[in-house]
Design an enzyme around this catalytic site. Structure first.
Site, PDB file in Angstrom:
ATOM      1  N   VAL A  23       0.830  -1.203   0.000  1.00  0.00           N
ATOM      2  CA  VAL A  23       0.000   0.000   0.000  1.00  0.00           C
ATOM      3  C   VAL A  23       0.874   1.266   0.000  1.00  0.00           C
ATOM      4  CG1 VAL A  23      -1.884   1.213   1.162  1.00  0.00           C
ATOM      5  CG2 VAL A  23      -1.776  -1.280   1.265  1.00  0.00           C
ATOM      6  N   LYS A  46     -13.206  -5.923   8.924  1.00  0.00           N
ATOM      7  CA  LYS A  46     -13.793  -4.834   8.122  1.00  0.00           C
ATOM      8  C   LYS A  46     -15.247  -4.599   8.514  1.00  0.00           C
ATOM      9  CE  LYS A  46     -10.757  -5.930   4.249  1.00  0.00           C
ATOM     10  NZ  LYS A  46     -10.628  -6.870   3.136  1.00  0.00           N
ATOM     11  N   GLU A  79      -1.980 -14.465   0.585  1.00  0.00           N
ATOM     12  CA  GLU A  79      -0.700 -14.359   1.285  1.00  0.00           C
ATOM     13  C   GLU A  79      -0.141 -15.768   1.498  1.00  0.00           C
ATOM     14  OE1 GLU A  79       0.163 -11.400   3.498  1.00  0.00           O
ATOM     15  OE2 GLU A  79      -1.361 -10.182   2.520  1.00  0.00           O
TER      16      GLU A  79
HETATM   17  N1  LIG Z   1      -2.200  -4.978   0.593  1.00  0.00           N
HETATM   18  C1  LIG Z   1      -3.459  -4.588   0.415  1.00  0.00           C
HETATM   19  O1  LIG Z   1      -4.019  -4.758  -0.663  1.00  0.00           O
HETATM   20  C2  LIG Z   1      -4.204  -3.927   1.550  1.00  0.00           C
HETATM   21  C3  LIG Z   1      -5.536  -3.524   1.325  1.00  0.00           C
HETATM   22  C4  LIG Z   1      -6.226  -2.859   2.342  1.00  0.00           C
HETATM   23  C5  LIG Z   1      -5.586  -2.622   3.548  1.00  0.00           C
HETATM   24  N2  LIG Z   1      -4.307  -3.059   3.731  1.00  0.00           N
HETATM   25  C6  LIG Z   1      -3.668  -2.762   5.023  1.00  0.00           C
HETATM   26  O2  LIG Z   1      -2.591  -1.870   4.788  1.00  0.00           O
HETATM   27  C7  LIG Z   1      -1.552  -2.095   5.723  1.00  0.00           C
HETATM   28  C8  LIG Z   1      -0.231  -2.329   4.961  1.00  0.00           C
HETATM   29  O3  LIG Z   1      -0.384  -3.493   4.166  1.00  0.00           O
HETATM   30  P1  LIG Z   1       0.703  -3.884   3.054  1.00  0.00           P
HETATM   31  O4  LIG Z   1       0.087  -4.973   2.263  1.00  0.00           O
HETATM   32  O5  LIG Z   1       1.190  -2.678   2.361  1.00  0.00           O
HETATM   33  O6  LIG Z   1       1.870  -4.492   3.973  1.00  0.00           O
HETATM   34  P2  LIG Z   1       3.369  -4.860   3.528  1.00  0.00           P
HETATM   35  O7  LIG Z   1       3.456  -4.992   2.061  1.00  0.00           O
HETATM   36  O8  LIG Z   1       3.774  -5.999   4.393  1.00  0.00           O
HETATM   37  O9  LIG Z   1       4.204  -3.569   3.949  1.00  0.00           O
HETATM   38  C9  LIG Z   1       4.512  -3.250   5.278  1.00  0.00           C
HETATM   39  C10 LIG Z   1       5.557  -2.140   5.284  1.00  0.00           C
HETATM   40  O10 LIG Z   1       5.789  -1.759   6.633  1.00  0.00           O
HETATM   41  C11 LIG Z   1       7.191  -1.724   6.872  1.00  0.00           C
HETATM   42  N3  LIG Z   1       7.412  -2.032   8.292  1.00  0.00           N
HETATM   43  C12 LIG Z   1       7.071  -3.161   8.966  1.00  0.00           C
HETATM   44  N4  LIG Z   1       7.415  -3.039  10.274  1.00  0.00           N
HETATM   45  C13 LIG Z   1       7.965  -1.823  10.413  1.00  0.00           C
HETATM   46  C14 LIG Z   1       8.505  -1.106  11.518  1.00  0.00           C
HETATM   47  N5  LIG Z   1       8.544  -1.643  12.744  1.00  0.00           N
HETATM   48  N6  LIG Z   1       9.005   0.137  11.309  1.00  0.00           N
HETATM   49  C15 LIG Z   1       8.959   0.686  10.063  1.00  0.00           C
HETATM   50  N7  LIG Z   1       8.459   0.070   8.981  1.00  0.00           N
HETATM   51  C16 LIG Z   1       7.970  -1.177   9.166  1.00  0.00           C
HETATM   52  C17 LIG Z   1       7.790  -2.754   5.940  1.00  0.00           C
HETATM   53  O11 LIG Z   1       9.152  -2.421   5.715  1.00  0.00           O
HETATM   54  P3  LIG Z   1      10.090  -3.312   4.718  1.00  0.00           P
HETATM   55  O12 LIG Z   1       9.524  -3.067   3.355  1.00  0.00           O
HETATM   56  O13 LIG Z   1      11.443  -2.756   4.885  1.00  0.00           O
HETATM   57  O14 LIG Z   1       9.930  -4.739   5.187  1.00  0.00           O
HETATM   58  C18 LIG Z   1       6.901  -2.557   4.696  1.00  0.00           C
HETATM   59  O15 LIG Z   1       7.417  -1.524   3.899  1.00  0.00           O
HETATM   60  C19 LIG Z   1      -2.012  -3.280   6.576  1.00  0.00           C
HETATM   61  O16 LIG Z   1      -2.624  -2.791   7.742  1.00  0.00           O
HETATM   62  C20 LIG Z   1      -3.030  -3.958   5.695  1.00  0.00           C
HETATM   63  O17 LIG Z   1      -4.003  -4.685   6.429  1.00  0.00           O
HETATM   64  C21 LIG Z   1      -3.606  -3.691   2.773  1.00  0.00           C
END
Ligand SMILES: NC(=O)c1ccc[n+]([C@@H]2O[C@H](COP(=O)([O-])OP(=O)(O)OC[C@H]3O[C@@H](n4cnc5c(N)ncnc54)[C@H](OP(=O)(O)O)[C@@H]3O)[C@@H](O)[C@H]2O)c1
Length: 440
Positions: A14, A205, A190
């Site tokens: 995201v 949700k 995932e």
């Molecule tokens: N993916 C979707 O389609 C989607 C849709 C709706 C809502 N969401 C929500 O959006 C949020 C993010 O999802 P995502 O899919 O983007 O997750 P993701 O791809 O796993 O990305 C997580 C990011 O957070 C960083 N991170 C993790 N721990 C950290 C910390 N302690 N300090 C600083 N940075 C940290 C990671 O860094 P690194 O890259 O360096 O590992 C990564 O860049 C979640 O709450 C999810 O439920 C996601």
């Protein structure tokens, strides 16, 4: 021109979407918002990681607290996910008088009341468009477009992974495991799909949406949750023979005796508008007292659709700041009682594996009858596997508690093998009785 200075926590799926949109639409957004939306700091776990977008070195840090504490940051966008450290970072941002945008449905469903209270107390905004329905602007529609309405019910498909799997099981005749493998291959599931296929993500949700819509707080743990992992391809085919599709439905209804809230695989008539929501798409159908039925449909996840929802929150913040509006959106924190699912009633689809001998249907319908569950439709298959045949019944409306008691008894009969499959049917009114016998 004024600037809204953004501190981004997370540059994953995201985060990258938000970053790309803010870059590619920079001038457009500045013109529309009267403010330029500028990312000043980004926290990630590993700044050295290659990630397809290239922020400057001085923007990136591995210390999320540094971003939250940065006095030049106006708004913190939390896209890390999970409960901690996301929760502490949001609280810290609110305490240091920053507005917050998050997509974190798990966090809001489990700790949202505390976080919204904190935001309200500080007079800050905590916006969460991306947390429900990904790219579908459902929160905005409820807060703005439907403000004149009391919403009576929500019927929704809000987990794209499960919907993709069920669609593949139906259209390509795959079993659950094959469809899950395909979802992984296509990037819709995932590595650990449990939250998606067991219904937890949809329940997160639904907690957020129903709390907003019904004007109170619904506890996540009060929502009845059942996932799709026990759906067999034969259930999909039998449901189709009766004219139904199976969908993982997240439903909430406001009734005089409390809120009904459940996430479970459900048979929907093929003519129902949600039956044609296929693949990874999401849809939310709401019924308002003034507007009637309203349907929102779109991409419920993914980098750019979800990024689009986050950017819409940022644009709102920019415009509110420009207009000097500091009044946060109203949230009501009273607890809303959720009715125990055992007290609800519905029609049901029942699938038994029974020994192939005369009198079995009579035995099963006798037990059902003793529990005030009456049958509306039957399919008896002559297709034998190890001397066992499937027997499928649809019931008239019955109490869930009575049905569960009957099923418990039927599972113990000597003529049944394994446990019965029980699925809710969402339709009104029920059809009249008919019995069919089909060849294998
Ligand atoms: N993916 C979707 O389609 C989607 C849709 C709706 C809502 N969401 C929500 O959006 C949020 C993010 O999802 P995502 O899919 O983007 O997750 P993701 O791809 O796993 O990305 C997580 C990011 O957070 C960083 N991170 C993790 N721990 C950290 C910390 N302690 N300090 C600083 N940075 C940290 C990671 O860094 P690194 O890259 O360096 O590992 C990564 O860049 C979640 O709450 C999810 O439920 C996601």
């Amino acid at each position: 021109m004024k600037q809204l200075k953004i501190g981004l926590l997370g540059l994953g799926q995201v985060g990258k979407g938000v970053y790309s949109i803010l870059r590619s639409k920079r001038a457009d957004l500045a013109r529309k918002c009267g403010t330029s939306l500028r990312i000043v700091k980004i926290a990630v776990r590993n700044p050295a990681k290659r990630r397809g977008v290239r922020p400057s070195r001085h923007q990136l840090t591995a210390d999320a607290h540094q971003v939250v504490r940065d006095p030049s940051v106006d708004v913190v966008v939390e896209l890390i996910g999970g409960i901690n450290p996301a929760k502490e970072l949001i609280r810290e941002a609110l305490r240091t008088n920053k507005d917050v945008v998050t997509a974190n449905k798990a966090l809001l469903a489990e700790h949202g009341r505390q976080l919204f209270r904190e935001a309200q107390k500080r007079g800050r905004h905590l916006l969460f468009e991306a947390s429900v329905g990904g790219g579908i602007p459902v929160i905005k529609v409820v807060r703005e477009g439907l403000i004149a309405n009391r919403i009576r019910s929500i019927r929704s498909i809000i987990n794209g992974t499960s919907n993709y799997i069920l669609t593949q099981m139906s259209k390509s005749h795959l079993d659950f495991k094959e469809a899950l493998a395909l979802a992984r291959e296509k990037g819709y599931a995932e590595a650990d799909p449990t939250l998606d296929v067991e219904g937890t993500d949809a329940a997160h949700k639904l907690t957020i949406l129903a709390s907003l819509v019904f004007g109170g707080w619904i506890r996540f743990r009060d929502i009845y949750v059942d996932g799709i992992s026990r759906i067999r391809s034969e259930d999909i085919s039998f449901a189709e023979e009766f004219g139904y599709a199976i969908k993982l439905l997240a439903i909430a209804k406001k009734t005089p005796s409390g809120v009904e809230a459940q996430v479970r695989p459900t048979l929907l008539p093929k003519s129902h508008v949600l039956s044609s929501v296929n693949g990874s798409y999401n849809a939310v159908l709401m019924s308002g007292d003034e507007v009637g039925e309203i349907l929102l449909y779109g991409r419920g996840a993914g980098s750019l659709p979800t990024g689009s929802a986050v950017v819409s929150d940022l644009a709102d913040l920019a415009r509110m700041r420009l207009g000097g509006i500091h009044h946060p959106f109203h949230m009501d924190f009273r607890s809303l009682p959720v009715r125990n699912v055992a007290l609800l009633s519905s029609r049901y689809y029942l699938r038994f594996h029974v020994v192939d001998q005369p009198g079995v249907l009579a035995k099963i319908s006798h037990v059902l009858g003793r529990h005030q569950v009456s049958i509306s439709d039957v399919i008896q298959k002559e297709q034998r596997i190890g001397g066992v045949v499937p027997l499928i019944l649809l019931t008239h409306r019955a109490s869930e508690r009575a049905l569960r008691r009957a099923i418990h008894r039927i599972n113990q009969l000597t003529v049944t093998r394994g446990k019965a499959q029980v699925l809710r049917i969402e339709d009104d009114p029920p059809p009249t009785v008919s019995v069919r016998r089909h060849g294998g």
